[in-house]
Enzyme design. Structure first.
Site, PDB file in Angstrom:
ATOM      1  N   ARG A  43       0.810  -1.299   0.069  1.00  0.00           N
ATOM      2  CA  ARG A  43       0.090   0.070  -0.141  1.00  0.00           C
ATOM      3  C   ARG A  43       0.802   1.246  -0.058  1.00  0.00           C
ATOM      4  NH1 ARG A  43      -3.890  -0.329   4.057  1.00  0.00           N
ATOM      5  NH2 ARG A  43      -3.529  -2.580   4.052  1.00  0.00           N
ATOM      6  N   GLY A  44       0.270   2.316  -0.042  1.00  0.00           N
ATOM      7  CA  GLY A  44       0.974   3.547   0.006  1.00  0.00           C
ATOM      8  C   GLY A  44       2.265   3.892  -1.037  1.00  0.00           C
ATOM      9  N   ASN A 114      11.395   0.518   2.953  1.00  0.00           N
ATOM     10  CA  ASN A 114      10.044   1.600   3.064  1.00  0.00           C
ATOM     11  C   ASN A 114       9.150   1.026   4.081  1.00  0.00           C
ATOM     12  OD1 ASN A 114       8.040   3.355   1.614  1.00  0.00           O
ATOM     13  ND2 ASN A 114       6.930   1.270   1.557  1.00  0.00           N
ATOM     14  N   ALA A 115       9.090  -0.181   4.490  1.00  0.00           N
ATOM     15  CA  ALA A 115       8.049  -0.439   5.510  1.00  0.00           C
ATOM     16  C   ALA A 115       8.098   0.207   6.771  1.00  0.00           C
ATOM     17  CB  ALA A 115       8.302  -1.984   6.034  1.00  0.00           C
ATOM     18  N   GLY A 116       6.813   0.710   7.218  1.00  0.00           N
ATOM     19  CA  GLY A 116       6.850   1.488   8.480  1.00  0.00           C
ATOM     20  C   GLY A 116       5.510   1.528   8.892  1.00  0.00           C
ATOM     21  N   ILE A 117       5.323   1.647  10.197  1.00  0.00           N
ATOM     22  CA  ILE A 117       4.265   2.092  11.076  1.00  0.00           C
ATOM     23  C   ILE A 117       4.174   3.144  11.994  1.00  0.00           C
ATOM     24  CG2 ILE A 117       3.147  -0.155  10.838  1.00  0.00           C
ATOM     25  CD1 ILE A 117       4.064  -0.884  13.621  1.00  0.00           C
ATOM     26  N   MET A 175       4.629  11.955  19.178  1.00  0.00           N
ATOM     27  CA  MET A 175       4.952  10.747  18.177  1.00  0.00           C
ATOM     28  C   MET A 175       6.346  10.273  18.494  1.00  0.00           C
ATOM     29  SD  MET A 175       2.974  11.134  15.783  1.00  0.00           S
ATOM     30  CE  MET A 175       3.622  10.490  14.279  1.00  0.00           C
ATOM     31  N   TYR A 178       7.654   6.639  16.604  1.00  0.00           N
ATOM     32  CA  TYR A 178       7.888   7.025  14.936  1.00  0.00           C
ATOM     33  C   TYR A 178       9.194   7.962  14.965  1.00  0.00           C
ATOM     34  CZ  TYR A 178       6.990   8.118  10.173  1.00  0.00           C
ATOM     35  OH  TYR A 178       7.185   8.295   8.864  1.00  0.00           O
TER      36      TYR A 178
END
Length: 327
Positions: A43-44, A114-117, A175, A178
């Site tokens: 996604r994204g 790129n994977a991130g939450i 945040m 993150y």
């Protein structure tokens, strides 16, 4: 690909995951015939980047947590994509994915972590396991990706791109997980760059700003994101499309750029970075004095469908975690 170390090599045969007539790649792109790997591709930005890289002539492996969504992401690609379901926090799974990519496409020339939450809200009220999970995916996941694919990049003298964020410029209250993970990811990539330069491997860092992915869905309903955005200049409040960001990232990959900025004006923020923490602290102090704890509780928590799916999936085994990643 232009730059030191990218030599012509025989094109491996690709096992098609989706049958469609291929479209011709962009003429003259140095990515033509190269193998690119993108994590968080369900996604994204990850999904949009996979499409953009395929249009530039690359053969793309899409890595992520939801196989069906990965296959859906290949719909706009110019050539068939290889979809591999894997959790970036699982090094063994990533190593198996790297073997599959090599067997079906050849060794990777380009790897994009790129994977991130993300999670928003007060540190003291955030579940410690959730806070740790954000760091595991965003930082340790990037390191696992690099470790699993370094044998490829060593042979191809390839290029590794770390997707960071303007969160690394100035850490924002509410945040913390993150921001800490993205600052760590930036520092990791900088260290890796120095280690790998003698081997002809390029390492780039991409700095992304507001991008219209599901991570910022409900932007105006989230008090943390809304406050952060409200104090930025008008041009900095613009939300970019994933396709626009993917185009900028692809151009940076073609150049083997040490830094990629999306949007491009972010490059002029680099000299101002020493000022940002003081500025953020000043604004945050004023905002927090005007708001109560419950004001920041509404709409906070995990950001986006990918992060929510990750957390709700439980941890019985990687095959049963039906989640997805994407910055």
């Amino acid at each position: 690909m232009s730059g030191r170390g990218f030599l012509p090599r025989r094109v491996a045969r690709v096992s098609r995951s989706v049958a469609r007539p291929p479209s011709p790649p962009l003429d003259g792109s140095p990515l033509r015939g190269r193998v690119a790997v993108v994590t968080g591709a369900a996604r994204g930005v990850g999904a949009a980047l996979a499409v953009a890289l395929s249009h530039a002539g690359a053969r793309v492996a899409l890595l992520g947590r939801e196989e069906e969504r990965l296959r859906e992401a290949t719909a706009g690609m110019s050539s068939p994509g290889l979809c591999v379901e894997v959790d970036v926090t699982d090094l063994g799974g990533l190593e198996a994915a790297a073997r599959e990519v090599e067997a079906r496409l050849g060794p990777a020339d380009v790897v994009v972590a790129n994977a991130g939450i993300a999670v928003s809200g007060p540190f003291r009220d955030t579940d410690p396991d959730l806070w740790r999970r954000v760091v595991e995916v965003n930082l340790l996941g990037a390191a696992n990706t690099a470790r699993a694919f370094l044998p490829h990049l060593t042979r191809t003298r390839g290029y590794f791109l770390e997707i960071a964020s303007t969160a690394a410029f100035g850490s924002a209250p509410m945040m913390s997980a993150y921001c800490a993970s993205k600052a760590g990811a930036e520092s990791f990539a900088q260290a890796l760059r120095g280690e790998l330069a003698p081997e002809g491997i390029g390492v780039g860092i991409a700095y992304l700003h507001w991008t219209g992915t599901d991570m910022i869905d409900g932007l105006d309903d989230n008090p943390v994101l809304r406050a952060l955005r409200a104090h930025q200049p008008w041009f900095a409040r613009r939300v970019q499309t994933p396709a626009r960001v993917a185009g900028l990232l692809t151009a940076g990959i073609e150049r083997r750029a040490p830094a990629v900025y999306a949007p491009p004006w972010l490059r002029w923020c680099q000299p101002l970075r020493p000022v940002f923490p003081m500025l953020v602290t000043h604004i945050s102090r004023r905002e927090l004095r005007q708001r109560t704890g419950p004001d920041f509780a509404v709409g906070t928590g995990l950001l986006g469908a990918g992060g929510l799916a990750d957390w709700n999936a439980g941890r019985p085994s990687p095959r049963h975690r039906r989640d997805a990643y994407g910055n």
